[in-house]
Write a protein that holds these residues in place. Structure first.
Motif, PDB file in Angstrom:
ATOM      1  N   ALA A 341       0.744  -1.226  -0.040  1.00  0.00           N
ATOM      2  CA  ALA A 341       0.126   0.017   0.102  1.00  0.00           C
ATOM      3  C   ALA A 341       0.739   1.196   0.126  1.00  0.00           C
ATOM      4  O   ALA A 341       1.768   1.347   0.854  1.00  0.00           O
ATOM      5  N   PHE A 342       0.638   2.296  -1.102  1.00  0.00           N
ATOM      6  CA  PHE A 342       1.461   3.245  -1.172  1.00  0.00           C
ATOM      7  C   PHE A 342       1.112   4.318  -0.007  1.00  0.00           C
ATOM      8  O   PHE A 342      -0.073   4.285   0.202  1.00  0.00           O
ATOM      9  N   ASP A 343       2.015   5.240   0.351  1.00  0.00           N
ATOM     10  CA  ASP A 343       1.683   6.457   0.990  1.00  0.00           C
ATOM     11  C   ASP A 343       0.684   7.146   0.933  1.00  0.00           C
ATOM     12  O   ASP A 343       0.523   7.846  -0.266  1.00  0.00           O
ATOM     13  N   GLU A 352      -4.396  15.011  -6.534  1.00  0.00           N
ATOM     14  CA  GLU A 352      -4.596  16.465  -6.761  1.00  0.00           C
ATOM     15  C   GLU A 352      -3.817  17.002  -7.907  1.00  0.00           C
ATOM     16  O   GLU A 352      -4.268  17.986  -8.596  1.00  0.00           O
ATOM     17  N   ALA A 353      -2.889  16.591  -8.109  1.00  0.00           N
ATOM     18  CA  ALA A 353      -1.893  16.855  -9.397  1.00  0.00           C
ATOM     19  C   ALA A 353      -2.742  16.570 -10.798  1.00  0.00           C
ATOM     20  O   ALA A 353      -2.994  17.441 -11.663  1.00  0.00           O
ATOM     21  N   ALA A 354      -3.377  15.384 -10.818  1.00  0.00           N
ATOM     22  CA  ALA A 354      -4.016  14.965 -12.050  1.00  0.00           C
ATOM     23  C   ALA A 354      -5.498  15.840 -11.995  1.00  0.00           C
ATOM     24  O   ALA A 354      -5.858  16.505 -13.068  1.00  0.00           O
ATOM     25  N   GLN A 355      -5.967  16.284 -10.797  1.00  0.00           N
ATOM     26  CA  GLN A 355      -7.066  17.329 -10.921  1.00  0.00           C
ATOM     27  C   GLN A 355      -6.868  18.590 -11.268  1.00  0.00           C
ATOM     28  O   GLN A 355      -7.356  19.284 -11.960  1.00  0.00           O
ATOM     29  N   THR A 356      -5.486  19.035 -10.802  1.00  0.00           N
ATOM     30  CA  THR A 356      -4.951  20.183 -11.165  1.00  0.00           C
ATOM     31  C   THR A 356      -4.790  20.369 -12.742  1.00  0.00           C
ATOM     32  O   THR A 356      -5.391  21.580 -13.465  1.00  0.00           O
ATOM     33  N   HIS A 357      -4.532  19.560 -13.403  1.00  0.00           N
ATOM     34  CA  HIS A 357      -4.295  19.526 -14.985  1.00  0.00           C
ATOM     35  C   HIS A 357      -5.617  19.112 -15.754  1.00  0.00           C
ATOM     36  O   HIS A 357      -5.474  18.798 -16.915  1.00  0.00           O
ATOM     37  N   ASP A 358      -6.636  18.888 -14.955  1.00  0.00           N
ATOM     38  CA  ASP A 358      -7.760  18.616 -15.407  1.00  0.00           C
ATOM     39  C   ASP A 358      -7.858  17.281 -16.196  1.00  0.00           C
ATOM     40  O   ASP A 358      -8.408  17.188 -17.248  1.00  0.00           O
ATOM     41  N   LEU A 359      -7.274  16.145 -15.781  1.00  0.00           N
ATOM     42  CA  LEU A 359      -6.820  15.054 -16.404  1.00  0.00           C
ATOM     43  C   LEU A 359      -7.784  13.984 -15.732  1.00  0.00           C
ATOM     44  O   LEU A 359      -7.650  13.499 -14.532  1.00  0.00           O
ATOM     45  N   PRO A 360      -8.773  13.217 -16.603  1.00  0.00           N
ATOM     46  CA  PRO A 360      -9.514  12.097 -15.899  1.00  0.00           C
ATOM     47  C   PRO A 360      -8.596  11.007 -15.421  1.00  0.00           C
ATOM     48  O   PRO A 360      -7.493  10.832 -16.136  1.00  0.00           O
ATOM     49  N   HIS A 361      -8.933  10.534 -14.387  1.00  0.00           N
ATOM     50  CA  HIS A 361      -8.044   9.502 -13.948  1.00  0.00           C
ATOM     51  C   HIS A 361      -8.898   8.445 -12.997  1.00  0.00           C
ATOM     52  O   HIS A 361      -9.950   8.707 -12.914  1.00  0.00           O
ATOM     53  N   LEU A 362      -8.186   7.417 -12.691  1.00  0.00           N
ATOM     54  CA  LEU A 362      -8.722   6.177 -12.099  1.00  0.00           C
ATOM     55  C   LEU A 362      -7.549   5.729 -10.775  1.00  0.00           C
ATOM     56  O   LEU A 362      -6.582   5.681 -11.151  1.00  0.00           O
ATOM     57  N   ASP A 363      -8.171   5.262  -9.658  1.00  0.00           N
ATOM     58  CA  ASP A 363      -7.274   4.576  -8.705  1.00  0.00           C
ATOM     59  C   ASP A 363      -7.235   3.277  -9.303  1.00  0.00           C
ATOM     60  O   ASP A 363      -8.192   2.617  -9.660  1.00  0.00           O
ATOM     61  N   ILE A 364      -5.968   2.734  -9.307  1.00  0.00           N
ATOM     62  CA  ILE A 364      -5.778   1.648  -9.777  1.00  0.00           C
ATOM     63  C   ILE A 364      -4.710   0.850  -8.891  1.00  0.00           C
ATOM     64  O   ILE A 364      -3.825   1.487  -8.206  1.00  0.00           O
ATOM     65  N   VAL A 365      -4.728  -0.377  -8.811  1.00  0.00           N
ATOM     66  CA  VAL A 365      -3.700  -1.342  -8.048  1.00  0.00           C
ATOM     67  C   VAL A 365      -2.656  -1.891  -9.124  1.00  0.00           C
ATOM     68  O   VAL A 365      -2.923  -2.511 -10.061  1.00  0.00           O
ATOM     69  N   ASP A 371      10.423  -0.926  -8.842  1.00  0.00           N
ATOM     70  CA  ASP A 371      10.935  -0.401  -7.879  1.00  0.00           C
ATOM     71  C   ASP A 371      10.490  -0.041  -6.651  1.00  0.00           C
ATOM     72  O   ASP A 371      10.788   0.038  -5.644  1.00  0.00           O
ATOM     73  N   ALA A 372       9.360   0.822  -7.123  1.00  0.00           N
ATOM     74  CA  ALA A 372       8.620   1.655  -6.299  1.00  0.00           C
ATOM     75  C   ALA A 372       8.265   0.682  -4.906  1.00  0.00           C
ATOM     76  O   ALA A 372       8.033   1.244  -3.847  1.00  0.00           O
ATOM     77  N   VAL A 373       7.870  -0.586  -5.324  1.00  0.00           N
ATOM     78  CA  VAL A 373       7.249  -1.521  -3.966  1.00  0.00           C
ATOM     79  C   VAL A 373       8.443  -1.629  -3.380  1.00  0.00           C
ATOM     80  O   VAL A 373       8.113  -1.857  -2.003  1.00  0.00           O
ATOM     81  N   TYR A 374       9.738  -1.718  -3.657  1.00  0.00           N
ATOM     82  CA  TYR A 374      10.553  -1.940  -2.596  1.00  0.00           C
ATOM     83  C   TYR A 374      10.960  -0.647  -1.848  1.00  0.00           C
ATOM     84  O   TYR A 374      11.183  -0.335  -0.544  1.00  0.00           O
ATOM     85  N   VAL A 375      11.112   0.721  -2.748  1.00  0.00           N
ATOM     86  CA  VAL A 375      11.398   1.828  -2.160  1.00  0.00           C
ATOM     87  C   VAL A 375      10.305   2.206  -0.853  1.00  0.00           C
ATOM     88  O   VAL A 375      10.698   3.063   0.096  1.00  0.00           O
ATOM     89  N   ALA A 376       9.370   1.771  -1.378  1.00  0.00           N
ATOM     90  CA  ALA A 376       8.160   1.966  -0.346  1.00  0.00           C
ATOM     91  C   ALA A 376       8.389   1.687   1.213  1.00  0.00           C
ATOM     92  O   ALA A 376       7.647   1.866   1.996  1.00  0.00           O
ATOM     93  N   ARG A 377       9.208   0.493   1.496  1.00  0.00           N
ATOM     94  CA  ARG A 377       9.641   0.227   2.560  1.00  0.00           C
ATOM     95  C   ARG A 377      10.231   1.027   3.467  1.00  0.00           C
ATOM     96  O   ARG A 377      10.605   0.829   4.580  1.00  0.00           O
ATOM     97  N   VAL A 378      11.083   2.248   2.779  1.00  0.00           N
ATOM     98  CA  VAL A 378      11.999   2.716   3.185  1.00  0.00           C
ATOM     99  C   VAL A 378      11.819   4.364   3.183  1.00  0.00           C
ATOM    100  O   VAL A 378      12.134   5.251   3.699  1.00  0.00           O
ATOM    101  N   ALA A 379      10.624   4.695   2.309  1.00  0.00           N
ATOM    102  CA  ALA A 379      10.140   5.855   2.093  1.00  0.00           C
ATOM    103  C   ALA A 379       8.996   6.038   1.598  1.00  0.00           C
ATOM    104  O   ALA A 379       8.226   5.145   0.941  1.00  0.00           O
TER     105      ALA A 379
END
Length: 421
Positions: A341-343, A352-365, A371-379
Motif C-alpha cells: 500500500a503506497f503512502d 490532486e495533481a491530476a485534478q489540477t491538470h484537469d486529467l480524468p483519472h482512476l485509482d488503480i492497483v 522498484d517503487a514497491v521496494y522503495v516504499a519500505r524505506v520512504a
C-alpha cells in the motif's frame, strides 16, 4: 500561513508544464541504444549496451546541473540541490535495463520523466526547499541476473549486498565483476542518503486505462504475489495398452490444477490473478502417458488475507487432484512479495495533481512489481500510470501516445513540487 501568502506559490506550481516534445525526443534517443528491428529495445542489465544507456542518461543529468553519485550496487542518483539543507530529497525514477525483447517505455519513461521535471525547473528558475533527485535502479527486470528489482531491493535492505554482487548469469559472470567492467561499481553505501519521498511514473503494462479511455492511473499500491513450483509424479506407461481408469497421468493432473488456478483467481475478482506460465512434461513422447510434470503458479492479490485464501485453495486443489489421479503432487513456494500500500499523502498529491491538470483519472492497483514497491519500505512512495497501447509491455511493439506521456509527466512535476515545497 494565510491564503494570500499561499496562493501565488500554488498558482505558479499549477501553471507549470513540462516540454512534451523534449521528453519524447529523449525517449526516442535512448531507445536507439539497443534498438531492435521491430522498434523495441534489447538492453540487458550490465551489458555494454546498458553501459551506453547509462552513459547517455548520466550525460543528460550532468547537462541539467545534477550532482551524480553511484552506490555499491550501481544505482545512479542525480541530485538538484534544495534551499533547505536539512531537507531530504524528493526523488523520482525507474530503470533503463530492458527485457530481451523489451519496449521503449518500460522503466525508461520513469527515468526521463524525472529528468524532464528537473529540466523544467531549471528553465523556469524555480528552486525547491527539498533537493530533487533522479534515481536509476540497477537490474529491475531480472532478465540476466536474479533477483528482479535487484538495485532497489538492495537499497531498501531486502537483499544483502554480498549476495546480489555474487549473483551470476548463465555464463557464470557475477554482478560485481560486471559492474566493475562497465564502470558503474560505485562506492556510495546503500541507503546513505535517505529519501523524503519517491514518485515513479510508468506505463500501466496492462489494458485498464486504455479500455476506460483515461490518461492517468493513481496507483494506490501493488498486488501481493506468491510464486510456486509444482511437481507432479505419476507413472510413465504405454498410451495404447493402459486403460483409462488404471493410469497415473501426470499431464492430466497438471491440466486439472491449471484449470483450478484460473478458477481460484476468478473467485477473487476483480483483483485476483492466477497464472501458469511455465510447464514441462516428461517423457514428452507422443505415445507415452506422462509420468512427470512440473509447472509454475503465480498468484496475486491486493490484500494479504486474499493471498492466503488463494494459497490455501491451491494446496487444497492439489491434494484433491493427487487423490483423483493417483499421483503425488508437491507445491513449493519460491517467491513472496507482500501486498504493498503506497503512502496516502503521496497518493493524494498525485490525485490532486491530476485534478489540477484537469486529467480524468482512476485509482488503480499495480499488477506488476516495480522498484517503487521496494522503495516504499524505506520512504513514502506513490506511482503514476499512463496507458500503453493494447496493454502490451515486455514486447518490442510496446507503445504509448505522446499526449499520455506528457500528461503523466505533468502530474509527476506537480506532485513532486507539492512534496518538495
Amino acid at each position: 500561513m494565510t491564503s494570500s501568502t499561499h496562493t501565488p506559490a500554488l498558482a505558479a506550481r499549477h501553471d507549470l508544464r513540462i516540454n512534451g516534445e523534449r521528453l519524447w525526443t529523449s525517449l526516442m534517443d535512448l531507445a536507439k541504444v539497443g534498438a531492435t528491428p521491430l522498434g523495441g529495445v534489447r538492453r540487458l542489465a550490465l551489458t555494454d549496451l546498458d553501459r551506453a544507456g547509462r552513459d547517455l542518461v548520466v550525460s543528460w543529468m550532468r547537462e541539467a546541473g545534477l550532482t551524480v553519485r553511484i552506490d555499491q550496487i550501481g544505482n545512479i542518483f542525480g541530485r538538484r540541490a534544495g534551499t533547505d539543507p536539512a531537507r531530504k530529497a524528493v526523488a523520482s525514477g525507474s530503470h533503463i535495463d530492458t527485457q530481451p525483447s523489451g519496449g521503449r517505455f518500460d522503466g525508461n519513461y520513469g527515468v526521463l520523466a524525472a529528468l524532464e521535471v528537473v529540466r523544467t525547473l531549471n528553465e523556469h528558475n524555480i528552486s525547491t526547499a527539498a533537493p530533487i533527485e533522479i534515481a536509476i535502479w540497477t537490474n529491475e527486470e531480472g532478465t540476466r541476473f536474479t533477483p528482479v528489482m535487484m538495485g532497489s531491493g538492495a537499497y531498501a535492505g531486502v537483499f544483502e549486498l554480498a549476495d546480489v554482487l555474487a549473483a551470476r548469469d548463465l555464463d557464470g559472470l557475477a554482478v560485481g565483476d560486471e559492474l566493475t567492467r562497465i564502470g558503474y561499481a560505485g562506492d556510495t553505501p546503500l541507503g546513505a542518503e535517505p529519501l523524503d519521498a519517491y514518485f515513479e511514473a510508468h506505463i500501466e503494462q496492462g489494458p485498464i486505462l486504455e479500455d476506460r479511455g483515461l490518461p492517468i492511473g493513481i496507483v494506490t499500491g501493488a498486488l501481493g504475489q506468491r510464486w510456486f513450483d509444482v511437481t507432479v509424479t505419476g507413472m510413465d506407461a504405454h498410451a495404447g495398452p493402459t486403460p483409462m481408469p488404471l493410469r497415473r497421468d501426470a499431464g492430466l493432473a497438471m491440466a486439472r490444477i491449471i484449470e483450478a488456478v484460473n478458477a481460484i483467481a476468478l473467485a477473487e475478482a476483480p483483483d485476483g490473478r492466477g497464472t501458469v506460465g511455465y510447464v514441462q512434461i516428461g517423457p514428452n513422447s507422443r505415445n507415452v502417458i506422462p509420468g512427470s510434470a512440473s509447472f509454475s503458479v503465480d498468484l496475486r492479490h491486493p490484500h494479504q488475507e486474499g493471498l492466503l485464501r488463494m494459497d490455501a485453495a491451491l494446496r487444497e486443489q492439489a491434494a484433491a487432484v493427487a487423490t483423483s489421479t493417483r499421483t503425488r503432487i508437491e507445491v513449493r513456494q519460491v517467491v513472496e512479495f507482500p501486498p504493498c500500500a503506497f503512502d496516502q499523502h503521496c497518493v493524494d498529491l498525485v490525485r490532486e495533481a491530476a485534478q489540477t491538470h484537469d486529467l480524468p483519472h482512476l485509482d488503480i492497483v499495480s499488477g506488476a512489481g516495480h522498484d517503487a514497491v521496494y522503495v516504499a519500505r524505506v520512504a513514502p512512495t506513490a506511482m503514476i500510470f499512463v496507458p500503453c497501447k493494447d496493454g502490451i509491455s515486455h514486447n518490442e511493439i510496446e507503445d504509448a501516445s505522446p499526449d499520455d506521456i506528457e500528461a503523466g509527466a505533468n502530474v509527476l512535476l506537480t506532485a513532486m513540487l507539492g512534496r518538495a515545497g
